[in-house]
Enzyme design. Structure first.
Site, PDB file in Angstrom:
ATOM      1  N   ASP A 185     -17.038 -10.542  -8.803  1.00 41.24           N
ATOM      2  CA  ASP A 185     -17.311  -9.206  -9.540  1.00 41.24           C
ATOM      3  C   ASP A 185     -16.480  -8.220  -8.442  1.00 41.24           C
ATOM      4  O   ASP A 185     -15.743  -8.770  -7.896  1.00 41.24           O
ATOM      5  CB  ASP A 185     -18.905  -8.716  -9.505  1.00 41.24           C
ATOM      6  N   ASP A 236     -13.745  -5.499 -17.611  1.00 41.67           N
ATOM      7  CA  ASP A 236     -14.960  -4.903 -17.835  1.00 41.67           C
ATOM      8  C   ASP A 236     -14.839  -3.505 -17.890  1.00 41.67           C
ATOM      9  O   ASP A 236     -13.658  -2.951 -17.876  1.00 41.67           O
ATOM     10  CB  ASP A 236     -16.082  -5.248 -16.605  1.00 41.67           C
ATOM     11  N   GLU A 257     -14.423   0.440 -22.538  1.00 40.28           N
ATOM     12  CA  GLU A 257     -14.780   1.081 -23.758  1.00 40.28           C
ATOM     13  C   GLU A 257     -13.884   2.519 -23.870  1.00 40.28           C
ATOM     14  O   GLU A 257     -13.650   2.671 -25.243  1.00 40.28           O
ATOM     15  CB  GLU A 257     -16.575   1.542 -23.557  1.00 40.28           C
ATOM     16  N   ASP A 287     -24.712  -5.951 -20.108  1.00 33.36           N
ATOM     17  CA  ASP A 287     -25.563  -5.885 -18.878  1.00 33.36           C
ATOM     18  C   ASP A 287     -27.006  -6.151 -19.526  1.00 33.36           C
ATOM     19  O   ASP A 287     -27.802  -5.107 -19.219  1.00 33.36           O
ATOM     20  CB  ASP A 287     -25.229  -4.790 -17.936  1.00 33.36           C
ATOM     21  N   HIS A 345     -24.938 -15.283 -14.652  1.00 32.42           N
ATOM     22  CA  HIS A 345     -24.529 -13.831 -13.966  1.00 32.42           C
ATOM     23  C   HIS A 345     -25.449 -13.014 -13.635  1.00 32.42           C
ATOM     24  O   HIS A 345     -26.519 -12.918 -14.318  1.00 32.42           O
ATOM     25  CB  HIS A 345     -23.270 -13.140 -14.636  1.00 32.42           C
TER      26      HIS A 345
END
Length: 926
Positions: free
Chosen positions: A396, A510, A513, A608, A666
């Protein structure tokens, strides 16, 4: 010459398109009667509704206000289409009637937004009139005219109607401004050259008011009837409603909930948003497509090709309303007639998914908070020490320097290049995260990605022409404009620079949006029609800029108002292209934000989630919905991302997650580790065993992905796709299938040692033992101790499996085991696609093997339809045949007698075959 159907006053005044000649305008057009009139049942409902309103008025002493006009009382509650959908507004009679609509207060709504609308369209609300309709080579073109303005600004008076009969199972209907060009989604869609010859549908129109009536020829089922409410087409408010033939509707993502949508006054908003998956919220992606099951088991689908903010309102009529605030109304309708075909036909328009590399189907491990590359490496070593399968290790954002893209923390992650080298030596792979927000605060000349992006003008700009600055993980950031082809080149160059130090294998994109920790920008958003449109759909935060950039932001192709829902798709396209150029192999990309056609470039994870039992359940409808959306490489964070998992939950979730098409464990920082090595021996062994089961099934899973890539088959599949005639399957979302053959029934509750699962009609075989279960189509209680996941093979199937290794590379060299599940007629069929697992376009270039397996009359045959050198490197070792009714006296392999074993549960096994996959063979039992 055309002929037109004459209609009674209780039908839509319509024209019927016949097969030849021009389509003249009828000389007389009857006014449209309410579509529900003529049904005795609904008339009774109207009378009951009227009486109820009268009684309530007497009891209430008049608080419900004056008696509405008779035309309003004629409309049953379930058929009231909302005339005042604005949120955060208390709709009064004055407000409602200012729009020319009916106002009846409904006790069932109690002032809230969910429920029967108080303000709704009367039957005679002004709409468009179909002024002309003419034949074209592919269908028709018409002119729609509105003579009386609706209540949103900039009504468009004249619209163009284009109808194309693109295929026997596909109809294309597009409505746009007749005079001026409008924004349209920049998606490549097929252009047909010939009109469908034998369409499965018949199309009628209401002329005044305009409406579409679409029916399935074979059954007469009305699939669309848009006369139920007026068409509104203003510059920033487009609305069209339709009746639905049933309540069994699926799709319309991305949302969290059951697979089957509720039609009980349920509004689904499509506007990409960074938020932990929560019921009723608009989530990361936008997929304006639904699939609907019709009475009798037929299915159809509808796709609205529109990327603007929108909402879809569902109501119990059953009915549906599309509302969008830009673009055009561009509909594709798919006639199936079975649900599998509907999804295939949908993907013929948006594109088939990419073939993933084989390693993408292995087990992936990640967490936010490893802390260092050495800590990451320690986890990898622990997995190897316990011989637990793992194909990819991820990092990450903690690998970055200050959370800035394309940088490496030179202290905590100094050994990352060595870790990646070690992974590659062990046949494993490395995946890292990237965000689209580029840090804008580094001193000039010290951070090339921003300096060069600024120099080339590759960021989203404000209305003043300056880079829009928001805030994400590194602090203040600019946002890459992936609608600009030059940005793709800049993205590639950045990745090339980083790859030279850390040769990654895949990319995790990630926050696309795009996510923003502030609303709009550091300066807010300017006043205007984009950031404050006349109508804002029911988005989380009540603003288009909530936790994202300003809708007014300028991009190369258009304004962000139009492109927001495409941001993740455009980044995925740039990322997949860069990976191909850098590595020369099939790209592996996992994206959070998605839009139709994304499966061509990336997979998706469900975001998430939380370490809770209900989140584990919700992952199943989530992955099944994305199967409908043409993104088969999908999964959820196994064991949950946020919060602290338990050993029981994580064990059960690893069992379910081992059957996600994309399987990754994850979790977040500041929580205890949840990789398999973090648990006690019993849980660790259960997790290892189920991963070995997954790896044994890789040949089967890989073949399913080939079929998805080739023709749009689903990989993870709802039960009703295979049993559409069985209405008991239509609501099932706690189980699923791999392909047509393998039934997965996970445990989704704590503290139990059994699970109830639906077993469709027929014979099913226990995957592990081969014992049979005969079902009439019923719920069955299955034993499910903590170490066990229930898997059943459908009769008539042949599954190619393989002795599992700890990586896909090790597994693919092991002998194959073919599992035959005989039908009641002692037949079975299966297939296997085999290539090198990594090269680009192997099918298109002919560099593959394809083998078909078949059983009939006690003879198993393996037929090689296409061969490549890769198939000479693997052998068929074992044949297991489930459901052999009698003990054989002998078994013949290519005519030569062969040793075998036969168990009391009717399982015949022949081992040590040693046949190269590229060689066909036959095996007979007598």
């Amino acid at each position: 010459m055309k002929s037109y159907q004459k209609l009674t006053t209780t039908q839509p005044a319509a024209c019927r398109l016949e097969e030849e000649g021009a389509a003249p305008v009828p000389s007389g057009r009857g006014k449209l009667a309410p579509w529900w009139v003529g049904s005795g049942l609904l008339v009774a409902a109207v009378l009951l509704s009227t009486i109820t309103v009268w009684v309530l008025r007497q009891v209430s002493g008049g608080w419900l206000g004056p008696t509405p006009p008779p035309k309003c009382l004629l409309v049953p509650e379930s058929h009231r289409f909302d005339c005042y959908p604005e949120r955060r507004v208390v709709v009064t009679q004055e407000l409602c009637e200012s729009r020319g609509c009916c106002f009846i207060q409904s006790p069932s709504r109690a002032g809230g937004k969910q429920g029967v609308p108080w303000c709704f369209y009367p039957p005679d609300f002004p709409s468009y009139t179909l002024e002309s309709l003419n034949q074209t080579a592919l269908g028709m073109v018409g002119l729609l005219v509105r003579r009386q303005k609706a209540y949103y600004p900039r009504d468009i008076e004249k619209l163009r109607l284009d109808v194309e009969f693109e295929a026997d199972t596909r109809l294309h209907i597009k409505i746009t401004d007749a005079a001026n060009p409008r924004y349209e989604v920049p998606l490549n869609v097929p252009r047909v050259m010939k009109r469908a010859e034998n369409p499965m549908y018949s199309l009628n129109f209401s002329w005044d008011p305009f409406g579409v009536l679409l029916q399935r020829k074979a059954t007469g089922t009305v699939l669309l009837n848009t006369t139920v409410a007026p068409l509104i087409f203003a510059d920033q408010f487009l609305q069209i409603s339709t009746s639905l033939p049933s309540r069994f509707l699926y799709g319309l993502g991305e949302h969290r909930g059951s697979l089957l949508h509720s039609l009980d006054w349920n509004t689904l908003t499509l506007w990409a948003r960074d938020v932990s998956p929560t019921e009723s919220f608009n989530l990361y992606g936008a997929h304006p497509f639904y699939l609907l099951m019709e009475e009798g088991g037929d299915a159809h689908g509808v796709f609205l090709l529109n990327s603007n903010a929108m909402e879809v309102a569902l109501q119990p009529a059953p009915g549906l309303t599309w509302r969008t605030i830009g673009g055009v109304l561009d509909f594709y309708i798919f006639l199936g007639p079975d649900p599998n075909m509907v999804i295939q036909q949908y993907q013929q328009v948006i594109g088939f998914p990419a073939m993933p590399p084989l390693w993408a189907l292995g087990f992936h491990l990640c967490r936010w908070g490893y802390g260092s590359s050495n800590d990451t490496w320690q986890t990898v070593r622990a997995m190897r020490n316990y011989q637990i399968p793992q194909d990819a290790q991820w990092n990450d954002i903690d690998y970055m320097d200050g959370y800035r893209d394309f940088t490496l923390d030179s202290q905590k992650f100094a050994s990352l290049p060595s870790l990646v080298e070690d992974l590659h030596k062990h046949g494993q792979h490395y995946v890292m995260i990237l965000d689209p927000g580029i840090s804008s605060t580094s001193p000039h000349g010290s951070y090339w990605p921003f300096d060069e992006g600024l120099r080339r003008g590759l960021f989203l700009n404000t209305t003043q022409g300056q880079p829009l600055i928001g805030q994400v993980w590194p602090g203040f950031t600019a946002f890459a404009d992936f609608s600009n082809p030059d940005t793709h080149q800049w993205w590639l160059e950045n990745l090339q620079h980083f790859y030279a130090h850390v040769p990654f294998d895949g990319l995790w994109i990630d926050m696309n949006e795009p996510s923003n920790f502030m609303d709009g920008s550091e300066d807010g958003c300017p006043p205007g029609e984009f950031d404050s449109p006349p109508y804002t759909p029911a988005v989380l935060g009540d603003s288009l800029s909530a936790k994202t950039v300003c809708a007014s932001a300028k991009q190369k192709v258009s304004v962000h108002y139009n492109l927001h829902n495409l941001y993740g798709l455009m980044e995925a396209k740039a990322t997949a292209s860069a990976l191909i150029k850098i590595r020369g192999k099939r790209p592996f990309v996992i994206s959070r934000s998605t839009f139709p056609s994304q499966g061509r470039y990336s997979g998706h994870w469900l975001g998430d989630n939380r370490s809770q039992w209900k989140d584990m359940y919700y992952s199943i409808p989530g992955l099944l919905s994305f199967s409908l959306f043409g993104i088969p490489l999908v999964g959820a964070d196994i064991c949950g991302f946020s919060g602290s998992t338990s050993e029981e939950l994580c064990t059960r979730w690893m069992q379910l997650g081992a059957f996600y098409p994309f399987a990754r464990n994850h979790n977040t920082h500041h929580e205890k580790a949840q990789d398999p090595t973090a648990f006690g021996p019993a849980a660790r062994t259960a997790m290892k065993d189920v991963l070995l089961t997954r790896y044994s099934l890789l040949p089967f899973l890989y073949t399913l992905f080939h079929r998805a890539h080739l023709q749009g088959d689903t990989v993870a599949r709802p039960l009703f796709f295979e049993f559409p005639w069985d209405v008991a399957t239509w609501e099932l979302d706690r189980q699923f299938l791999w392909g047509r053959s393998l039934l997965v029934t996970p445990v989704l509750e704590p503290g139990v040692d059994s699970v109830a699962g639906y077993v469709p009609q027929g014979t099913w075989y226990d995957f592990y033992t081969g014992s049979s279960v005969n079902s009439s189509g019923e719920m069955l209680k299955m034993s499910a101790p903590l170490e066990h996941l229930n898997l059943h093979i459908r009769e008539g199937s042949i599954l190619p499996t393989q002795k599992p290794g700890t990586t896909t590379e090790l597994t693919r060299g092991n002998p194959l085991r073919l599992i035959v599940a005989l039908s009641s007629h002692a037949t079975a069929w299966g297939d296997l696609f085999w290539d090198d697992g990594k090269s680009l376009d192997t099918f298109e270039k002919g560099n593959y093997s394809y083998v078909v397996f078949n059983v009939t009359q006690n003879i198993f045959t393996s037929t090689v339809l296409h061969a490549s050198p890769e198939a000479t490197k693997v052998t068929v070792g074992t044949l297991s045949i489930f459901g052999v009714q009698k003990p054989p006296s002998k078994v013949l392999l290519n005519g030569q007698e062969k040793p075998f074993s036969y168990l009391d549960n009717q399982v015949l096994t022949v081992s040590d075959l040693g046949i190269i996959l590229s060689q066909g063979f036959s095996l007979q039992w007598l």
